[in-house]
Design a protein around this motif. Structure first.
Motif, short mmCIF file in Angstrom:
data_model
loop_
_atom_site.label_atom_id
_atom_site.label_comp_id
_atom_site.label_asym_id
_atom_site.label_seq_id
_atom_site.Cartn_x
_atom_site.Cartn_y
_atom_site.Cartn_z
N ALA A 110 0.83 -1.20 0.00
CA ALA A 110 0.00 0.00 0.00
C ALA A 110 0.86 1.25 0.00
N TRP A 111 1.96 1.22 0.75
CA TRP A 111 2.86 2.37 0.76
C TRP A 111 3.47 2.59 -0.63
N GLY A 112 3.88 1.51 -1.28
CA GLY A 112 4.44 1.63 -2.62
C GLY A 112 3.45 2.20 -3.62
N VAL A 113 2.20 1.71 -3.58
CA VAL A 113 1.18 2.20 -4.51
C VAL A 113 0.87 3.66 -4.23
N ALA A 114 0.70 4.02 -2.95
CA ALA A 114 0.39 5.41 -2.61
C ALA A 114 1.53 6.34 -3.02
N ALA A 115 2.78 5.92 -2.78
CA ALA A 115 3.92 6.74 -3.19
C ALA A 115 3.96 6.90 -4.71
N PHE A 116 3.73 5.82 -5.43
CA PHE A 116 3.71 5.88 -6.89
C PHE A 116 2.63 6.83 -7.39
N PHE A 117 1.43 6.73 -6.83
CA PHE A 117 0.33 7.58 -7.27
C PHE A 117 0.61 9.05 -7.01
N THR A 118 1.09 9.38 -5.82
CA THR A 118 1.29 10.79 -5.50
C THR A 118 2.44 11.40 -6.32
N VAL A 119 3.51 10.67 -6.51
CA VAL A 119 4.63 11.18 -7.31
C VAL A 119 4.20 11.32 -8.77
N TYR A 120 3.51 10.32 -9.30
CA TYR A 120 3.06 10.39 -10.69
C TYR A 120 2.08 11.55 -10.87
N GLY A 121 1.25 11.79 -9.86
CA GLY A 121 0.28 12.87 -9.97
C GLY A 121 0.91 14.24 -10.17
N LEU A 122 2.17 14.40 -9.75
CA LEU A 122 2.84 15.68 -9.90
C LEU A 122 3.08 16.05 -11.35
N VAL A 123 3.18 15.07 -12.24
CA VAL A 123 3.50 15.35 -13.64
C VAL A 123 2.27 15.32 -14.53
N LEU A 124 1.10 15.08 -13.95
CA LEU A 124 -0.13 15.02 -14.73
C LEU A 124 -0.91 16.32 -14.62
N SER A 125 -1.58 16.70 -15.69
CA SER A 125 -2.50 17.82 -15.61
C SER A 125 -3.69 17.41 -14.76
N PRO A 126 -4.14 18.27 -13.83
CA PRO A 126 -5.25 17.86 -12.96
C PRO A 126 -6.58 17.68 -13.68
N GLY A 127 -6.72 18.32 -14.84
CA GLY A 127 -7.98 18.23 -15.57
C GLY A 127 -7.78 18.43 -17.06
N LEU A 128 -8.85 18.27 -17.80
CA LEU A 128 -8.79 18.38 -19.26
C LEU A 128 -9.32 19.71 -19.76
N ASN A 129 -10.19 20.35 -19.00
CA ASN A 129 -10.87 21.57 -19.44
C ASN A 129 -10.62 22.74 -18.50
N LEU A 130 -9.37 22.90 -18.10
CA LEU A 130 -9.01 24.00 -17.20
C LEU A 130 -9.09 25.33 -17.94
N LYS A 131 -9.39 26.39 -17.19
CA LYS A 131 -9.38 27.73 -17.78
C LYS A 131 -7.97 28.07 -18.25
N PRO A 132 -7.83 28.79 -19.39
CA PRO A 132 -6.49 29.08 -19.90
C PRO A 132 -5.62 29.84 -18.91
N GLU A 133 -6.25 30.68 -18.10
CA GLU A 133 -5.47 31.53 -17.19
C GLU A 133 -5.22 30.88 -15.83
N VAL A 134 -5.60 29.64 -15.66
CA VAL A 134 -5.50 29.01 -14.35
C VAL A 134 -4.05 28.87 -13.92
N ASP A 135 -3.79 29.10 -12.64
CA ASP A 135 -2.47 28.96 -12.05
C ASP A 135 -2.33 27.55 -11.50
N LEU A 136 -1.37 26.79 -12.02
CA LEU A 136 -1.18 25.40 -11.61
C LEU A 136 -0.32 25.24 -10.36
N ARG A 137 0.23 26.35 -9.86
CA ARG A 137 1.11 26.23 -8.70
C ARG A 137 0.40 25.69 -7.45
N PRO A 138 -0.86 26.06 -7.19
CA PRO A 138 -1.52 25.43 -6.03
C PRO A 138 -1.62 23.91 -6.13
N PHE A 139 -1.84 23.40 -7.36
CA PHE A 139 -1.89 21.95 -7.53
C PHE A 139 -0.53 21.33 -7.24
#
Length: 481
Positions: free
Chosen positions: A84-113
């Motif tokens: 479970a620790w390995g899967v959770a670590a993999f998911f959170t690290v991988y999530g850093l390189v993914l866009s959080p959504g597909l239809n974000l506003k053009p002016e959105v600031d991604l730094r909070p994500f």
């Protein structure tokens, strides 16, 4: 002082009770990790090379369902914790390189994500550092860490909804229209709603194709916030809480495994994407989590109601119905309560617009076109010039339920079997997308929670208010033969 648990298994005690499914949870989590990777790369859409990865993870779950290797209970828990620790670590690290959504506003600031995602990585990483069970500071740190596993996903979800206020998908538009219509006392089913099909943009959808429980939950969110997706976000968190509570009841207070399982659900690489697209599967998570929790507590009535609501969330969730065999008490009573609870959610709308309900919930789906953009075997066959029959998904699901029911009906095996049933049903069906597989992954995590067994006897002290009840529960016979 008893040393805190770590990711390295300690030597087993010769007197320790056995876990009958020593490899079920690791294999389930390995498949969950593979599925998360596939969805991260494909968003649940057709990619021919990833079809074989889906086949591999389904085979992993099939092996987990068929192999029974008894091991000492503590060894099984430590093994599950490490995975479970390995899967959770993999998911959170991988999530850093993914866009959080597909239809974000053009002016959105991604730094909070990025900031919140980085905190999630640190939070999961902290679970590899044992926290002692005795001091007040240790208890405070554990409580703060647990709260963080819920606060961070809440903040990420709210940020995502604000960054993508109008996703380009018909599901969201229909949920918004349905909530407005219901609040104004207007009929929802039977052609009252209209949205452009976001797949082909060549037809208009005039059906609210989701069961009434979807409508009630999203309408409640819309009435409070003006945005139906707050219902999905709330349901994700409530479902994760039930998973956490069910796991925490079975483990020592200093064990981080419950928090890691929450991370495997809420920090899934496509959890935010599923939320953005307003899909209905997250609405089922509170009922899935409640079912697992109440079955573990042997609260038959509450578990039957939770299962009935789970089955009522989407039409094909009736495939969860065999889980009623896990309910303690008379079979006829628990089955009747489950079916009655599910039926009760339909009755008001059946009396209001019976023809509309039939048209939207049944006819609409029977006439929906085949989706060659699915992450499914029929889509792969069509891309290679062939065709598979439409009944193949149903046949595969029924065959796997028969296989599951033919073996020992423990909660973990039944739940993993249901995950495999849904995985095969979607993979061999007419359409299968990110939201479909996200729900499969959640069911796999439910099986992992159930595999933890009862709370250890040594932790249920006779001097504690609930000690005697928990000790008795740890010695209770299996829920089903």
């Amino acid at each position: 002082m008893t040393p805190p648990p770590s990711l390295v298994p300690p030597p087993p005690s010769p007197t320790e009770p056995l876990s009958q499914e020593g490899w079920l949870a690791p294999l389930a989590l390995a498949g969950h990790a593979l599925l998360g990777f596939v969805l991260a790369r494909t968003r649940g859409h057709y990619r021919g090379d990833f079809i074989f990865v889906v086949v591999a993870l389904l085979l992993l779950w099939l092996v987990g369902l068929g192999v029974s290797r008894p091991v000492p209970a503590r060894v099984a828990r430590d093994r599950t914790r490490a995975w479970a620790w390995g899967v959770a670590a993999f998911f959170t690290v991988y999530g850093l390189v993914l866009s959080p959504g597909l239809n974000l506003k053009p002016e959105v600031d991604l730094r909070p994500f990025s900031l919140l995602g980085g905190l999630a990585v640190l939070l999961v990483g902290s679970c590899a550092m044992p926290v002692g069970p005795s001091s007040r500071l240790a208890r405070w740190l554990r409580a703060a860490r647990t709260v963080g596993f819920f606060v961070l996903p809440l903040a990420l979800g709210l940020e995502l909804i604000a960054a993508s206020p109008a996703p380009l998908i018909d599901v969201w538009e229909l949920h918004q229209q349905g909530a407005q219509a219901l609040l104004h006392g207007q009929p929802v089913y039977g052609g009252a709603l209209h949205a452009v099909d976001s797949y082909s943009f060549a037809r208009t959808i005039d059906a609210y194709a989701y069961p009434p429980l979807n409508l009630l939950l999203t309408t409640a969110a819309f009435a409070l916030t003006g945005e139906t997706r707050h219902a999905q976000l709330a349901c994700m968190l409530v479902g994760a809480f039930f998973f956490w509570r069910a796991a925490r009841r079975r483990l020592e207070p200093e064990d981080p495994l419950p928090e890691l399982l929450v991370a495997c659900l809420l920090f899934h690489p496509r959890a935010l994407f599923t939320l953005e697209q307003a899909w209905g599967e997250p609405l089922a998570l509170p009922f899935l989590g409640a079912f697992v929790y109440f079955v573990g507590e042997r609260r038959s009535t509450a578990a039957a109601v939770a299962l009935g609501l789970l089955c009522a969330t989407k039409q094909h969730f009736v495939l969860y119905l065999p889980l009623a065999l896990l309910l303690p008490g008379p079979r006829w009573r628990t089955a009747a309560l489950t079916v009655g609870t599910a039926a009760a959610t339909f009755v008001p709308f059946l009396l209001w617009t019976p023809e509309g309900l039939w048209k939207d919930l049944v006819v609409h789906h029977l006439t929906n076109p085949f989706r060659p953009d699915s992450l499914s075997l029929p889509a792969w066959v069509e891309h290679h010039g062939g065709a598979l029959p439409g009944w193949l998904g149903f046949a595969g699901a029924l065959a796997l339920w028969a296989l599951t029911l033919a073996r020992r009906r423990s909660p973990e095996r039944m739940l993993l079997g249901s995950a495999l049933v849904f995985g095969v049903f979607f993979f061999l069906g007419r359409q299968a997308f990110c939201n479909y597989y996200y729900q499969v992954g959640a069911t796999v995590l439910a099986a992992v929670v159930a595999s933890l067994g009862s709370r250890p006897v040594e932790e249920a002290g006779a001097g504690s208010p609930g000690g005697s009840r928990e000790a008795q529960a740890s010695r209770a016979p299996p829920l089903a033969a």
